[in-house]
Design a protein around this motif. Structure first.
Motif, PDB file in Angstrom:
ATOM      1  N   UNK A 185       0.787  -1.234   0.000  1.00  0.00           N
ATOM      2  CA  UNK A 185       0.000   0.000   0.000  1.00  0.00           C
ATOM      3  C   UNK A 185       0.823   1.292   0.000  1.00  0.00           C
ATOM      4  N   UNK A 186       2.125   1.180  -0.268  1.00  0.00           N
ATOM      5  CA  UNK A 186       2.944   2.390  -0.345  1.00  0.00           C
ATOM      6  C   UNK A 186       2.874   2.944  -1.773  1.00  0.00           C
ATOM      7  N   UNK A 187       2.487   4.215  -1.959  1.00  0.00           N
ATOM      8  CA  UNK A 187       2.519   4.787  -3.307  1.00  0.00           C
ATOM      9  C   UNK A 187       3.926   4.687  -3.900  1.00  0.00           C
ATOM     10  N   UNK A 188       4.006   4.364  -5.173  1.00  0.00           N
ATOM     11  CA  UNK A 188       5.298   4.122  -5.820  1.00  0.00           C
ATOM     12  C   UNK A 188       6.284   5.262  -5.582  1.00  0.00           C
ATOM     13  N   UNK A 204      10.177  -5.308  -2.873  1.00  0.00           N
ATOM     14  CA  UNK A 204       9.441  -4.222  -3.514  1.00  0.00           C
ATOM     15  C   UNK A 204       8.003  -4.616  -3.814  1.00  0.00           C
ATOM     16  N   UNK A 205       7.793  -5.846  -4.271  1.00  0.00           N
ATOM     17  CA  UNK A 205       6.435  -6.249  -4.647  1.00  0.00           C
ATOM     18  C   UNK A 205       5.500  -6.330  -3.446  1.00  0.00           C
ATOM     19  N   UNK A 206       6.070  -6.395  -2.247  1.00  0.00           N
ATOM     20  CA  UNK A 206       5.240  -6.411  -1.043  1.00  0.00           C
ATOM     21  C   UNK A 206       5.002  -5.012  -0.491  1.00  0.00           C
ATOM     22  N   UNK A 209       2.209  -0.205  -3.762  1.00  0.00           N
ATOM     23  CA  UNK A 209       0.771  -0.176  -4.001  1.00  0.00           C
ATOM     24  C   UNK A 209       0.393   0.587  -5.246  1.00  0.00           C
ATOM     25  N   UNK A 210       1.337   0.743  -6.156  1.00  0.00           N
ATOM     26  CA  UNK A 210       1.164   1.462  -7.428  1.00  0.00           C
ATOM     27  C   UNK A 210       0.991   2.968  -7.169  1.00  0.00           C
ATOM     28  N   UNK A 217      -6.173  -2.666  -2.979  1.00  0.00           N
ATOM     29  CA  UNK A 217      -7.472  -2.565  -2.306  1.00  0.00           C
ATOM     30  C   UNK A 217      -8.594  -2.612  -3.346  1.00  0.00           C
ATOM     31  N   UNK A 218      -8.434  -1.859  -4.415  1.00  0.00           N
ATOM     32  CA  UNK A 218      -9.456  -1.847  -5.464  1.00  0.00           C
ATOM     33  C   UNK A 218      -9.661  -3.251  -6.039  1.00  0.00           C
ATOM     34  N   UNK A 219      -8.546  -3.916  -6.337  1.00  0.00           N
ATOM     35  CA  UNK A 219      -8.623  -5.249  -6.936  1.00  0.00           C
ATOM     36  C   UNK A 219      -9.280  -6.250  -5.994  1.00  0.00           C
ATOM     37  N   UNK A 220      -8.881  -6.233  -4.733  1.00  0.00           N
ATOM     38  CA  UNK A 220      -9.416  -7.199  -3.770  1.00  0.00           C
ATOM     39  C   UNK A 220     -10.898  -6.950  -3.527  1.00  0.00           C
ATOM     40  N   UNK A 221     -11.277  -5.702  -3.346  1.00  0.00           N
ATOM     41  CA  UNK A 221     -12.687  -5.368  -3.125  1.00  0.00           C
ATOM     42  C   UNK A 221     -13.527  -5.770  -4.333  1.00  0.00           C
TER      43      UNK A 221
END
Length: 275
Positions: A185-188, A204-206, A209-210, A217-221
């Motif tokens: 969830x960190x902004x790039x 980095x992949x963890x 958050x783009x 969050x959007x994808x999971x929801x």
């Protein structure tokens, strides 16, 4: 060089390198490298350490001066009273995340099915099932290396969890009573500004958050609907400034009983919604 002199020198070395918790880290690294505990140290602090001990201590001190996280050097981190193996394939479990586990435990009843999305080290799902042994634990992550660590942690903590490699819900089957997630969830753009222990060494992949930190969050929801029972709960860890965005996201998708829970520092840390 005596034991006491070695520890003092270690603290000095770490201070010069700008390590925030130099005194604590110097001791913990000394304890690991020299294979001594505090009782032994205080009984023998005036005695000389061996050349082998001094060499091992210098090796781990050098790693820490390079800002390699202490937990990666030691190889473990405590979380919810349990010990978890950690390496550079997984995020280091943090006390903030215990809030997510504690809130999930309030929702989970015996025999429920629980899914941990983006499991990393497995600390969330393992801690949950350790506390509710009759619940069924499932966990996914896109990283094969992270899943290998999580499987080791489940075994060492004697907790049965079903692990699956999956890009979010791609390989997820079944329907769950509770879904928990601590997604990236960190902004790039913020990642280069993180302390070097995090931005330069944790995966980095963890973290990423783009663009705005809200991608996962959007994808999971959007994708969890067919995998979450009616009346089931979705619980997220969030960045402390993301509560409004994530709660709005949940409400607009039809979730109710949406709430925000603060961590011990008084910061927004968990968002909960019910389907």
């Amino acid at each position: 060089m005596t034991y006491q002199e070695a520890v003092k020198n270690g603290e000095k070395v770490l201070n010069l390198a700008g390590i925030a918790d130099a005194k604590v880290d110097a001791w913990l690294l000394f304890e690991m490298a020299c294979k001594v505990d505090r009782q032994f140290y205080y009984l023998h602090m005036g005695e000389d350490i061996t050349m082998e001990q001094q060499k091992e201590y210098e090796i781990v001190l050098k790693k820490r001066t390079e800002h390699i996280p202490l937990q990666y050097i030691v190889g473990e981190q405590e979380f919810m009273g349990l010990k978890f193996k950690v390496n550079s394939s997984v995020l280091i479990p943090r006390q903030d995340t215990e809030t997510l586990v504690e809130e999930a435990l309030k929702k989970i009843q015996p025999d429920m099915k629980v899914l941990d999305m983006c499991t990393g080290s497995g600390c969330i799902i393992i801690s949950i099932i350790k506390n509710v042994p009759s619940a069924e634990g499932y966990a996914v992550d896109i990283s094969k290396q992270a899943l290998n660590v999580a499987k080791e942690n489940a075994k060492s903590n004697e907790v049965p969890v079903n692990f699956e490699r999956s890009d979010l819900f791609d390989n997820v089957t079944g329907v769950y009573d509770v879904i928990v997630s601590n997604p990236p969830y960190i902004p790039t753009a913020e990642i280069p500004k993180l302390m070097p222990e995090v931005g330069s060494f944790e995966p980095l992949e963890a973290l990423d958050g783009k663009e705005d930190g809200l991608f996962f969050y959007r994808k999971i929801v959007a994708e969890c609907g067919s995998h979450l029972k009616d009346g089931g709960y979705l619980l997220f860890e969030i960045g402390c400034e993301q509560a409004n965005d994530v709660t709005t996201m949940l409400r607009e998708t039809g979730f109710y009983e949406v709430q925000v829970v603060k961590d011990l520092a008084g910061l927004d840390r968990v968002v909960i919604g019910r389907k």
